[in-house]
Design a protein around this motif. Structure first.
Motif, short mmCIF file in Angstrom:
data_model
loop_
_atom_site.label_atom_id
_atom_site.label_comp_id
_atom_site.label_asym_id
_atom_site.label_seq_id
_atom_site.Cartn_x
_atom_site.Cartn_y
_atom_site.Cartn_z
N VAL A 1 45.64 31.03 29.38
CA VAL A 1 44.32 31.45 28.90
C VAL A 1 44.05 32.89 29.31
O VAL A 1 43.62 33.72 28.48
N PHE A 2 44.32 33.22 30.56
CA PHE A 2 44.01 34.57 31.01
C PHE A 2 45.02 35.60 30.51
O PHE A 2 44.69 36.78 30.41
N ASP A 3 46.22 35.17 30.16
CA ASP A 3 47.14 36.08 29.46
C ASP A 3 46.58 36.43 28.08
O ASP A 3 46.64 37.59 27.65
N ILE A 4 46.03 35.42 27.42
CA ILE A 4 45.40 35.66 26.10
C ILE A 4 44.21 36.59 26.26
O ILE A 4 44.01 37.52 25.47
N VAL A 5 43.41 36.36 27.32
CA VAL A 5 42.24 37.21 27.56
C VAL A 5 42.68 38.64 27.82
O VAL A 5 42.09 39.59 27.28
N ARG A 6 43.74 38.82 28.62
CA ARG A 6 44.24 40.19 28.88
C ARG A 6 44.69 40.86 27.58
O ARG A 6 44.45 42.05 27.38
N LYS A 7 45.33 40.10 26.71
CA LYS A 7 45.77 40.64 25.41
C LYS A 7 44.55 41.03 24.58
O LYS A 7 44.52 42.10 23.97
N LYS A 8 43.53 40.18 24.59
CA LYS A 8 42.31 40.49 23.84
C LYS A 8 41.60 41.72 24.42
O LYS A 8 41.05 42.53 23.68
N ILE A 9 41.64 41.86 25.74
CA ILE A 9 41.06 43.05 26.36
C ILE A 9 41.83 44.29 25.91
O ILE A 9 41.23 45.32 25.56
N ALA A 10 43.16 44.18 25.93
CA ALA A 10 43.98 45.32 25.49
C ALA A 10 43.68 45.68 24.04
O ALA A 10 43.57 46.87 23.69
N LYS B 1 44.47 54.21 39.66
CA LYS B 1 45.04 52.87 39.44
C LYS B 1 44.39 52.21 38.23
O LYS B 1 43.23 52.45 37.93
N ASP B 2 45.18 51.37 37.58
CA ASP B 2 44.69 50.66 36.39
C ASP B 2 43.73 49.55 36.80
O ASP B 2 44.02 48.77 37.70
N PHE B 3 42.57 49.49 36.15
CA PHE B 3 41.66 48.37 36.38
C PHE B 3 41.23 47.72 35.07
O PHE B 3 40.13 47.19 34.94
N LEU B 4 42.13 47.74 34.11
CA LEU B 4 42.01 47.04 32.81
C LEU B 4 40.86 47.54 31.94
O LEU B 4 40.46 46.87 31.00
N GLY B 5 40.32 48.70 32.24
CA GLY B 5 39.24 49.23 31.41
C GLY B 5 37.90 49.06 32.07
O GLY B 5 37.76 48.47 33.13
N GLY B 6 36.91 49.65 31.43
CA GLY B 6 35.57 49.63 32.00
C GLY B 6 35.39 50.85 32.89
O GLY B 6 36.14 51.82 32.80
N THR B 7 34.39 50.79 33.76
CA THR B 7 34.11 51.93 34.66
C THR B 7 33.82 51.41 36.06
O THR B 7 33.45 50.25 36.25
N ARG B 8 33.97 52.34 36.99
CA ARG B 8 33.54 52.11 38.37
C ARG B 8 32.76 53.37 38.77
O ARG B 8 33.22 54.47 38.55
N SER B 9 31.63 53.14 39.36
CA SER B 9 30.80 54.28 39.76
C SER B 9 30.51 54.19 41.25
O SER B 9 30.27 53.11 41.78
N ILE B 10 30.54 55.36 41.89
CA ILE B 10 30.27 55.42 43.32
C ILE B 10 29.09 56.35 43.55
O ILE B 10 29.06 57.48 43.04
N LEU C 1 37.39 39.97 35.24
CA LEU C 1 38.42 38.98 34.94
C LEU C 1 38.74 38.15 36.18
O LEU C 1 38.87 36.93 36.10
N MET C 2 38.83 38.82 37.33
CA MET C 2 39.10 38.09 38.58
C MET C 2 37.96 37.13 38.91
O MET C 2 38.21 35.99 39.34
N GLU C 3 36.73 37.55 38.70
CA GLU C 3 35.57 36.68 38.95
C GLU C 3 35.63 35.46 38.04
O GLU C 3 35.37 34.33 38.47
N GLU C 4 35.96 35.68 36.78
CA GLU C 4 36.05 34.57 35.84
C GLU C 4 37.20 33.63 36.18
O GLU C 4 37.08 32.42 36.02
N GLN C 5 38.32 34.19 36.65
CA GLN C 5 39.45 33.35 37.04
C GLN C 5 39.07 32.45 38.21
O GLN C 5 39.47 31.29 38.25
N GLU C 6 38.31 32.98 39.16
CA GLU C 6 37.88 32.17 40.31
C GLU C 6 36.94 31.06 39.88
O GLU C 6 37.01 29.95 40.42
N LYS C 7 36.07 31.33 38.92
CA LYS C 7 35.11 30.33 38.46
C LYS C 7 35.73 29.34 37.47
O LYS C 7 35.21 28.25 37.28
N PHE C 8 36.82 29.76 36.82
CA PHE C 8 37.39 28.99 35.73
C PHE C 8 37.89 27.64 36.24
O PHE C 8 38.60 27.56 37.23
N ALA C 9 37.50 26.60 35.55
CA ALA C 9 37.96 25.25 35.88
C ALA C 9 38.14 24.47 34.59
O ALA C 9 37.31 24.55 33.68
N ILE C 10 39.21 23.72 34.55
CA ILE C 10 39.47 22.86 33.40
C ILE C 10 38.99 21.47 33.79
O ILE C 10 39.44 20.90 34.77
#
Length: 190
Positions: free
Chosen positions: A89-98, A154-163, A179-188
């Motif tokens: 599922v998250f491989d598909i999500v990464r592809k969709k993000i790309a 470093k690559d962070f899959l897109g988006g922004t980070r602000s300091i 994506l990491m937050e969603e992976q932690e919450k993800f449950a089947i």
């Protein structure tokens, strides 16, 4: 009565008395054996019931062990399968993000993220980082916004980070973090 008659009478009484005593002894012995037989039957029945209960309990115990073992194997297989599905599922999500990162909507999203940070913290000194794969957008973003925008190393899959250093704030709109937050919450669930 003659002596012989007396003897015969004595013999008859003695025999009768002996027969009576013998019958009583035999009856008593038979009663004792019958009582012993009943005790033996009761003990045998009790032992048979205890043995039967012990065998039933052993079978139940074995069944519970087998059931627990089977349940553990099923849970292990289920967990393994869930992990495999989660990875897919998250491989598909990464592809969709790309794929999404190649669209104009992505550029609009980046601009929206930068604008929201500027709206809230524009009066502070801040640095907005974009993903290293988005370095081609750097000049366009710098011309659209009057702030410090840099390419993150470093690559962070897109988006922004602000300091915002003077307030010790990191605003992380990176897709990697989300994506990491969603992976932690993800449950089947079944």
């Amino acid at each position: 009565m003659t002596i012989e008659e007396k003897m015969e009478h004595f013999r008859m009484i003695s025999l009768e008395s002996a027969n009576n005593q013998s019958a009583e002894s035999l009856s008593s012995y038979k009663k004792s054996l019958d009582d012993d037989l009943e005790v033996y039957k009761d003990n045998s029945k009790r032992l048979a019931e205890e043995s039967k209960r012990a065998r039933i309990n052993q079978v139940k115990s074995d069944c519970k062990k087998q059931l627990a073992s089977s349940q553990m194997a099923i849970k292990k297989d289920l967990t393994k399968k869930q992990s495999e599905i989660k990875v897919k599922v998250f491989d598909i999500v990464r592809k969709k993000i790309a794929d999404y990162r190649t669209t104009p909507e992505y550029i609009a999203n980046i601009k929206h993220q930068i604008q929201s940070v500027l709206d809230e913290y524009g009066d502070s000194e801040l640095t907005v980082y974009i993903d290293s794969n988005d370095s081609a957008l750097l000049d366009e973003l710098k011309s659209d916004f009057n702030c410090n925008i840099q390419v993150y190393d470093k690559d962070f899959l897109g988006g922004t980070r602000s300091i915002i250093p003077d307030k010790n704030i990191l605003i992380d709109y990176s897709f990697k973090t989300k994506l990491m937050e969603e992976q932690e919450k993800f449950a089947i669930t079944l």
